[in-house]
Design an enzyme around this catalytic site. Structure first.
Site, PDB file in Angstrom:
ATOM      1  N   ARG A 187       0.740  -1.231  -0.020  1.00 25.67           N
ATOM      2  CA  ARG A 187      -0.077  -0.045  -0.063  1.00 25.67           C
ATOM      3  C   ARG A 187       0.800   1.243  -0.062  1.00 25.67           C
ATOM      4  O   ARG A 187       1.722   1.188   0.894  1.00 25.67           O
ATOM      5  CB  ARG A 187      -0.788  -0.040   1.302  1.00 25.67           C
ATOM      6  CG  ARG A 187      -1.822   1.304   1.365  1.00 25.67           C
ATOM      7  CD  ARG A 187      -2.738   1.486   0.269  1.00 25.67           C
ATOM      8  NE  ARG A 187      -3.853   2.396   0.596  1.00 25.67           N
ATOM      9  CZ  ARG A 187      -3.529   3.750   0.454  1.00 25.67           C
ATOM     10  NH1 ARG A 187      -2.401   4.284  -0.026  1.00 25.67           N
ATOM     11  NH2 ARG A 187      -4.603   4.376   0.815  1.00 25.67           N
ATOM     12  N   ASP A 247      -3.514   8.664  -1.447  1.00 19.30           N
ATOM     13  CA  ASP A 247      -4.729   7.992  -1.338  1.00 19.30           C
ATOM     14  C   ASP A 247      -5.270   8.289  -2.813  1.00 19.30           C
ATOM     15  O   ASP A 247      -5.364   9.543  -3.220  1.00 19.30           O
ATOM     16  CB  ASP A 247      -6.004   8.283  -0.414  1.00 19.30           C
ATOM     17  CG  ASP A 247      -7.031   7.311   0.081  1.00 19.30           C
ATOM     18  OD1 ASP A 247      -6.878   6.190   0.022  1.00 19.30           O
ATOM     19  OD2 ASP A 247      -7.697   7.468   1.084  1.00 19.30           O
ATOM     20  N   ARG A 288      -1.819  -5.393   4.413  1.00 19.14           N
ATOM     21  CA  ARG A 288      -0.891  -4.713   3.529  1.00 19.14           C
ATOM     22  C   ARG A 288       0.441  -3.961   4.125  1.00 19.14           C
ATOM     23  O   ARG A 288       0.177  -3.506   5.162  1.00 19.14           O
ATOM     24  CB  ARG A 288      -1.761  -3.743   2.388  1.00 19.14           C
ATOM     25  CG  ARG A 288      -2.916  -4.380   1.931  1.00 19.14           C
ATOM     26  CD  ARG A 288      -3.622  -3.266   1.351  1.00 19.14           C
ATOM     27  NE  ARG A 288      -4.436  -2.045   2.112  1.00 19.14           N
ATOM     28  CZ  ARG A 288      -5.156  -1.155   2.082  1.00 19.14           C
ATOM     29  NH1 ARG A 288      -5.480  -1.192   0.860  1.00 19.14           N
ATOM     30  NH2 ARG A 288      -5.394  -0.489   2.969  1.00 19.14           N
ATOM     31  N   GLU A 339     -11.156   5.805  -5.394  1.00 19.99           N
ATOM     32  CA  GLU A 339     -11.666   4.454  -5.204  1.00 19.99           C
ATOM     33  C   GLU A 339     -12.181   3.870  -6.611  1.00 19.99           C
ATOM     34  O   GLU A 339     -13.140   4.836  -7.410  1.00 19.99           O
ATOM     35  CB  GLU A 339     -12.859   4.400  -4.260  1.00 19.99           C
ATOM     36  CG  GLU A 339     -12.104   4.593  -2.771  1.00 19.99           C
ATOM     37  CD  GLU A 339     -11.615   3.342  -2.527  1.00 19.99           C
ATOM     38  OE1 GLU A 339     -11.793   2.253  -2.524  1.00 19.99           O
ATOM     39  OE2 GLU A 339     -10.297   3.698  -2.056  1.00 19.99           O
TER      40      GLU A 339
END
Length: 235
Positions: free
Chosen positions: A108, A113, A156, A116
């Site tokens: 990760r 971020d 992760r 999505e």
């Protein structure tokens, strides 16, 4: 004719300096040999092989990206020693899902971020496909160096990923921020930046100013963190 006298044997005690010196040499060789094996030869197959010292010392691991599954994570096959230890020419990297099972780390990307994608019947965010395609093009099927910081709740490995390009060594998280396909991670509890948080935020501010990627959405932008709170946590 009298027999030839035999050479007298020396009865050496285990505490004799020669014995102690030899023992010390063997012990030292074994110790450093084991350290060398752990550092440069032993493969880290899954997150279970990551010892506390590897995490605490942020030990760099070199390996091959076997698959990019999302806009901010990928599968990593550890190849200790790299080309010098035969990886890619004497030692082959598995290519099938069967052979790669329990042989890779899910990485990760730290500090960022990405939008999505569509999961579990939920809609995809704008620029989620672009982020995924960008990351695939940038690291899939290539060698990278990761610096592990922690293991998250999904098992992760949260890590910094770096890759060599023609223009030098690049930080993957930073490059995603530059093109606007990721934002600085908003969560507090599991945020990992290494020493790069200020740098990441400056890159994000510049991408926002230039309306790169997700920042072109302006007031219509829903951050990945907000999106997850709405669609996955019912807020």
């Amino acid at each position: 004719m009298p027999p030839i006298p035999a050479e007298p044997t020396e009865n050496i005690s285990i505490f004799h300096p020669k014995v102690l010196l030899l023992s010390a040499g063997v012990t030292t060789s074994l110790f450093f040999g084991y350290k060398f094996y752990k550092r440069y030869i032993k493969r880290i197959r899954t997150y279970l092989d990551l010892t506390p010292s590897i995490i605490e010392n942020n030990t760099k691991l070199y390996g091959y990206v076997t698959r990019v599954g999302d806009g901010d994570n990928f599968r990593f096959y550890h190849t200790p020693g790299g080309w010098f230890f035969g990886w890619g020419w004497l030692r082959k990297i598995p290519t099938t899902r069967k052979d790669l099972k329990d042989e890779t780390l899910m990485i990760r990307l730290c500090g960022v971020d990405a939008p999505e994608g569509a999961h579990f019947g939920k809609p995809a965010q704008p620029y989620s496909k672009e982020a995924l395609y960008w990351l695939r093009e940038y690291v899939d099927g290539k060698y990278v160096t990761i610096t592990p910081y922690s293991i998250d709740q999904y098992k992760r490995v949260v890590a910094r990923a770096q890759i060599w390009k023609w223009t030098g060594r690049k930080d993957v998280s930073a490059e995603m921020l530059k093109v606007g396909y990721a934002i600085v991670y908003e969560g507090k509890a599991e945020a990992e930046f290494g020493d790069n948080e200020d740098w990441y935020r400056k890159l994000e501010s510049r991408a926002k100013l230039l309306r790169k990627g997700v920042w072109s959405l302006g007031k219509n932008l829903t951050t990945p963190g907000e999106f997850k709170r709405i669609h996955y946590r019912g807020e």
